[in-house]
Design an enzyme around this catalytic site. Structure first.
Site, PDB file in Angstrom:
ATOM      1  N   HIS A  25      -1.098  -8.222   4.756  1.00 47.94           N
ATOM      2  CA  HIS A  25       0.263  -7.702   4.593  1.00 47.94           C
ATOM      3  C   HIS A  25       0.307  -6.380   3.821  1.00 47.94           C
ATOM      4  CE1 HIS A  25       1.575 -11.818   5.763  1.00 47.94           C
ATOM      5  NE2 HIS A  25       0.504 -12.159   5.070  1.00 47.94           N
ATOM      6  N   CYS A  26      -0.710  -5.526   4.027  1.00 51.83           N
ATOM      7  CA  CYS A  26      -0.778  -4.224   3.329  1.00 51.83           C
ATOM      8  C   CYS A  26      -0.772  -4.385   1.810  1.00 51.83           C
ATOM      9  CB  CYS A  26       0.361  -3.288   3.745  1.00 51.83           C
ATOM     10  SG  CYS A  26       0.324  -2.857   5.469  1.00 51.83           S
ATOM     11  N   MET A  27      -1.309  -5.512   1.343  1.00 50.33           N
ATOM     12  CA  MET A  27      -1.413  -5.730  -0.114  1.00 50.33           C
ATOM     13  C   MET A  27      -2.842  -6.110  -0.446  1.00 50.33           C
ATOM     14  SD  MET A  27       1.918  -7.657  -1.563  1.00 50.33           S
ATOM     15  CE  MET A  27       1.069  -8.261  -3.005  1.00 50.33           C
ATOM     16  N   ASN A  38       0.814  -1.227   0.000  1.00 54.40           N
ATOM     17  CA  ASN A  38       0.000   0.000   0.000  1.00 54.40           C
ATOM     18  C   ASN A  38       0.848   1.278   0.000  1.00 54.40           C
ATOM     19  OD1 ASN A  38      -2.579  -1.018  -0.179  1.00 54.40           O
ATOM     20  ND2 ASN A  38      -2.792  -1.310   2.035  1.00 54.40           N
TER      21      ASN A  38
END
Ligand SMILES: Cc1ncc(COP(=O)(O)O)c(C=O)c1O
Length: 403
Positions: A359-361, A117
């Protein structure tokens, strides 16, 4: 590499928690005492402000900060330390470029569909403001970077390619040299998000000829709260500071301001002195171990763990099956379980610490209809025995709870 000797440097392994198996280094690594001591030394012996006062304590701080800058520069193959900017993390370094680069209206920025992100959201913001067009290069089912799709996407309107060097879920790396060469042929700049590459492989920004490169200290034995932006000097000179104020300027009057040259123009306000000094100690430590050794060690642990999980029917791996293509990362799911359940149970049962979730994805997982994954990540202080215990623990969780 003598792992048992290295482990003596990490206080966790001689504490009451020494039987914890720490496999979450892609999020944040453990720190060796050399880093902790360098940071403490600042607070104990010269806890003053750098770059302003001229007394001896302040002068010592200024010298130590510049020494850390030199060490970081050397670590990534940069011959001019003034091209190293200290930020608060990799995210801030990426934002500094996205928000400060003088994009011509209508020019395009190219990312991939595998961005964290931190290298996705800033471009979405600029797109919404109508400042840039934003295009995304798709990754094929193999999970490997598609150089041909990329070649087609670097069109004439692309002024910057901003891509993740090593992905934080699948562990795959893009062919950086080719990416840079192709972008430069079309006169586009390249920024690489090195949050997951700088800690795990030898980086030479000058050999890569990359224009901008970002990473965080806490993923490579350094303290939290420090990031690095490397930029070629003429590129840095074109970027407007994200934060302005004291320390970043030469002269001001009631009407106008003169900014200092890089790196100071980007380092307004008092800095995280102990953190920067600790970052210097971290790269010194990694440099002494040797990054090729670090990469080989991680690859061998990942091979061992991947092979160990191979015959468990309930396990599905994300990313390429070949561990050699996944750096130190092992992303997986257990059929019928959420990734958070896997991570919590494996900690309860066997004291294994792994990461779970998206995982911020988020775009990556949502586009594939998956609600996250568990991720083990190996680093220089992990051992073959820990790997074995990790595999047994995952097997036990799968045997007991999978559907
Ligand atoms: C590939 C990648 N990019 C960027 C970041 C953001 O790093 P930070 O949170 O240190 O700013 C991370 C953190 O996990 C990452 O893995």
């Amino acid at each position: 590499m003598d792992v048992e000797r290295l482990r003596l440097d990490f206080p966790l392994y001689s504490s009451d928690e020494r039987d914890l198996i720490y496999l979450d280094s892609a999020c944040q690594t453990l720190r060796p005492r050399q880093v902790i001591e360098a940071m403490n030394e600042y607070y104990l012996e010269y806890p003053a402000c750098g770059g302003r006062s001229v007394h001896r304590l302040a002068t010592k701080v200024s010298i130590k900060i510049e020494e850390a800058r030199e060490m970081v520069a050397e670590f990534i193959g940069c011959s001019d330390p003034s091209c190293i900017v200290f930020t608060k993390n990799c995210t801030e370094a990426l934002n500094l470029v996205a928000k400060g680069y003088p994009f011509q209206r209508g020019s395009a920025v190219l990312t991939t569909d595998m961005e964290h992100n931190s290298n996705h959201v800033p471009w979405l913001q600029l797109r919404e403001l109508g400042i840039v067009r934003h295009r995304v290069v798709r990754t094929p089912p193999s999970g490997l970077f598609d150089l041909e799709a990329y070649r087609d996407a670097v069109a004439a309107d692309v002024s910057m390619v901003s891509m993740v060097h090593t992905n934080n879920v699948t562990g795959t790396s893009l062919p950086a040299k080719e990416v840079v060469e192709m972008a430069h042929e079309r006169e586009a700049l390249v920024m690489l998000d090195g949050a997951q590459s700088a800690p795990h492989q030898r980086i030479d920004v000058e050999e890569l000829d990359v224009d901008l490169f970002t990473f965080s200290a806490h993923k490579m034995l350094g303290p939290s709260g420090v990031g690095v932006l490397y930029g070629k000097r003429p590129v840095l000179e074109r970027i407007e500071p994200l934060v302005s104020g004291g320390g970043a300027v030469g002269m001001t009057d009631y009407e106008k301001v003169e900014f200092l040259p890089p790196p100071e123009r980007f380092e307004a306000g008092l800095l995280n002195y102990s953190g920067i000094i600790g970052t210097g100690a971290a790269v010194e430590y990694l440099g002494a171990v040797g990054m090729d050794e670090v990469a080989d060690h991680e690859a061998s642990l990942n091979r061992q763990a991947t092979e160990g999980l191979q015959d468990i029917d309930a396990i599905s791996l994300l990313g390429p099956p070949d561990p050699a293509l996944r750096a130190g990362l092992l992303p997986f799911n257990i059929r019928g379980m959420t990734s958070h359940d896997v991570a919590m149970i494996i900690d309860e049962m066997a004291k294994v610490q792994i990461r779970s979730g998206m995982h911020c994805m988020h775009p990556y997982f949502r586009s594939r209809g998956i609600d996250g994954c568990a991720r083990a990540s190996f680093y220089l202080y992990n051992t073959a025995e820990e790997c074995e215990r990790f595999v047994s623990a995952v097997r036990a969780v799968a045997d007991t709870f999978s559907s």
